[in-house]
Design an enzyme around this catalytic site. Structure first.
Site, PDB file in Angstrom:
ATOM      1  N   GLU A 108      37.027  40.452  36.801  1.00  0.00           N
ATOM      2  CA  GLU A 108      36.667  40.154  35.422  1.00  0.00           C
ATOM      3  C   GLU A 108      37.495  41.030  34.492  1.00  0.00           C
ATOM      4  OE1 GLU A 108      32.444  40.441  34.883  1.00  0.00           O
ATOM      5  OE2 GLU A 108      32.002  38.910  36.402  1.00  0.00           O
TER       6      GLU A 108
ATOM      7  N   GLY B  10      38.204  46.012  37.798  1.00  0.00           N
ATOM      8  CA  GLY B  10      39.291  45.713  38.716  1.00  0.00           C
ATOM      9  C   GLY B  10      38.734  45.553  40.113  1.00  0.00           C
TER      10      GLY B  10
ATOM     11  N   GLU C 217      39.641  40.163  53.559  1.00  0.00           N
ATOM     12  CA  GLU C 217      40.344  40.660  54.747  1.00  0.00           C
ATOM     13  C   GLU C 217      41.443  39.686  55.154  1.00  0.00           C
ATOM     14  OE1 GLU C 217      37.821  41.713  58.001  1.00  0.00           O
ATOM     15  OE2 GLU C 217      36.742  43.254  56.875  1.00  0.00           O
TER      16      GLU C 217
ATOM     17  N   ARG D 297      44.182  40.083  52.530  1.00  0.00           N
ATOM     18  CA  ARG D 297      45.037  41.262  52.675  1.00  0.00           C
ATOM     19  C   ARG D 297      46.098  41.060  53.752  1.00  0.00           C
ATOM     20  NH1 ARG D 297      39.967  45.072  51.423  1.00  0.00           N
ATOM     21  NH2 ARG D 297      40.352  45.219  49.177  1.00  0.00           N
TER      22      ARG D 297
ATOM     23  N   GLU E 280      45.104  41.818  45.789  1.00  0.00           N
ATOM     24  CA  GLU E 280      44.123  42.083  46.852  1.00  0.00           C
ATOM     25  C   GLU E 280      43.832  43.570  47.017  1.00  0.00           C
ATOM     26  OE1 GLU E 280      42.666  39.634  47.691  1.00  0.00           O
ATOM     27  OE2 GLU E 280      43.988  37.914  47.776  1.00  0.00           O
TER      28      GLU E 280
END
Length: 398
Positions: free
Chosen positions: A131, A135, A253, A256, A376
């Site tokens: 938002e 962060g 996950e 990433r 990410e």
């Protein structure tokens, strides 16, 4: 055949998929990437080509019309696509994350409703956690869903949606009133169906225009504004509220590993450009690759490419095995993104003044690589995740 970033132990099917994607990248992406990127043009023809190849269903189970491939296959495909143009890998990244979340956590009805159309590329996914005023502090989410008689009403503003305008299914993390003491247990993921496009796409749901970015052009990045948006209760992912944080972290996950793969792809391309240019450019009567200063740069760049690739592959294989990979995915994302920035900058330096020209591909890579240091989760966030995992595993007995 290039010797860098090879992966041992692949099946014949994986090898065939990668060979097909590599050919597609060389013929359909690299020749057009510069023009599309400089024009900030959505790669519609390339996306259509990926649909025809079945890439949107790469990890979706065969029972839902997908190819049923592993996260490792997905990561290696993303690595190749990012080698051609990172923005194209961004088109499929959020799609894969949403498909993974549905596959792992969706209700049977949600899987039947969405996964077959996602496999065909008819439904394209995006997801939203961030938002404007937060962060990585996901627990501080303010966008709220309030339960009513027939469903929920959502109000708030989400930020940094990749494919926000071109997707038609968005997994959105919002706050619900669960009464839990821990903030992350008051979060729920909603599956928001919407038309493609910008403006007020549905009553109470607005997708403002694209955010103008330094790099990562072509793919759209947007906000998502909810103002009294009504959504049915059966659009809660998994049918249970309060589980959104867990669902999103599982997806992240995967994300990433994806970012690590993208970083590897850019680093590979930067190295390819550098080693080719250094053998063509001559100074003092010989190719600059023959000067020790440049030769040593190439050696260091190649070593970083190889190390990043191996860590990315390890993180993907751990996830495929069903093991927890938060530490390994964080490590892979950290090292791959940092090495990508370093390798790209060295390639830029090897190109000299020509690297600053928009005619040369390295100029585009110089603007794309920094994004991976942020996407990410920043490097600092990865270090937090890694250190917490290490302290968990190496807990003092004293």
């Amino acid at each position: 055949m290039a010797r860098l970033a090879q992966t041992a132990g692949l099946t014949d099917i994986q090898e065939e998929i990668l060979a097909t994607v590599r050919t597609f990248v060389d013929k359909e992406i690299i020749p057009h990437a510069q023009t599309l990127e400089h024009g900030d043009t959505y790669p519609a023809d390339i996306v259509d080509g990926m649909k025809e190849m079945g890439l949107f269903g790469l990890t979706i189970p065969e029972e839902y019309g997908g190819l049923g491939e592993s996260l490792l296959t997905y990561a290696l495909v993303v690595e190749q696509i990012a080698r051609g143009w990172m923005s194209v890998s961004g088109v499929i990244n959020t799609h894969f994350i949403v498909a993974h979340m549905l596959k792992q956590h969706g209700t049977p009805e949600q899987k039947e409703k969405y996964l077959p159309r996602m496999a065909a590329g008819e439904v394209r996914g995006s997801f939203s956690m961030s938002e404007p005023e937060l962060g990585s502090d996901v627990a501080a989410i303010r966008t709220r869903a309030v339960k009513g008689e027939s469903g929920y009403t959502i109000n708030g503003q989400k930020m940094w949606l990749t494919n926000g305008g071109t997707s038609n299914l968005t997994a959105v993390l919002v706050k619900t009133d669960e009464g839990a003491e821990k903030p992350h247990q008051n979060l729920t993921t909603f599956l928001v169906e919407k038309p493609e496009g910008y403006g007020e796409v549905l009553p109470g749901l607005t997708i403002p225009g694209k955010i103008d970015k330094m790099g990562y052009k072509g793919v759209d990045t947007t906000e998502m504004v909810f103002d009294g948006f009504e959504i049915a209760a059966d659009q809660v992912l998994g049918g249970v509220t309060g589980q959104g944080f867990r669902h999103m972290m599982d997806g992240v996950e995967v994300g990433r590993v994806n970012v690590a793969a993208r970083a590897c792809g850019i680093a590979i391309r930067a190295f390819e450009l550098a080693i080719e240019y250094s053998q063509q450019r001559k100074t003092f009567g010989k190719a600059i690759a023959e000067h020790q200063a440049i030769a040593f740069k190439l050696a260091e760049m190649a070593t970083k490419v190889e190390a990043a690739h191996l860590m990315m592959v390890n993180a993907a294989r751990l996830k495929d095995s069903g093991q927890r990979n938060d530490v390994e995915a964080g490590m892979a994302k950290l090292i791959a993104s940092e090495y990508c920035a370093e390798v790209t900058q060295e390639s830029f330096r090897i190109h000299g003044g020509y690297g600053y020209s928009k005619e040369y591909e390295i100029e585009r890579l110089m603007r794309e690589a920094p994004f991976l240091l942020i996407g990410e989760g920043t490097s600092e966030i990865q270090k937090t995740i890694i250190s917490r995992g290490l302290l968990r595993d190496y807990q003092s007995r004293g």
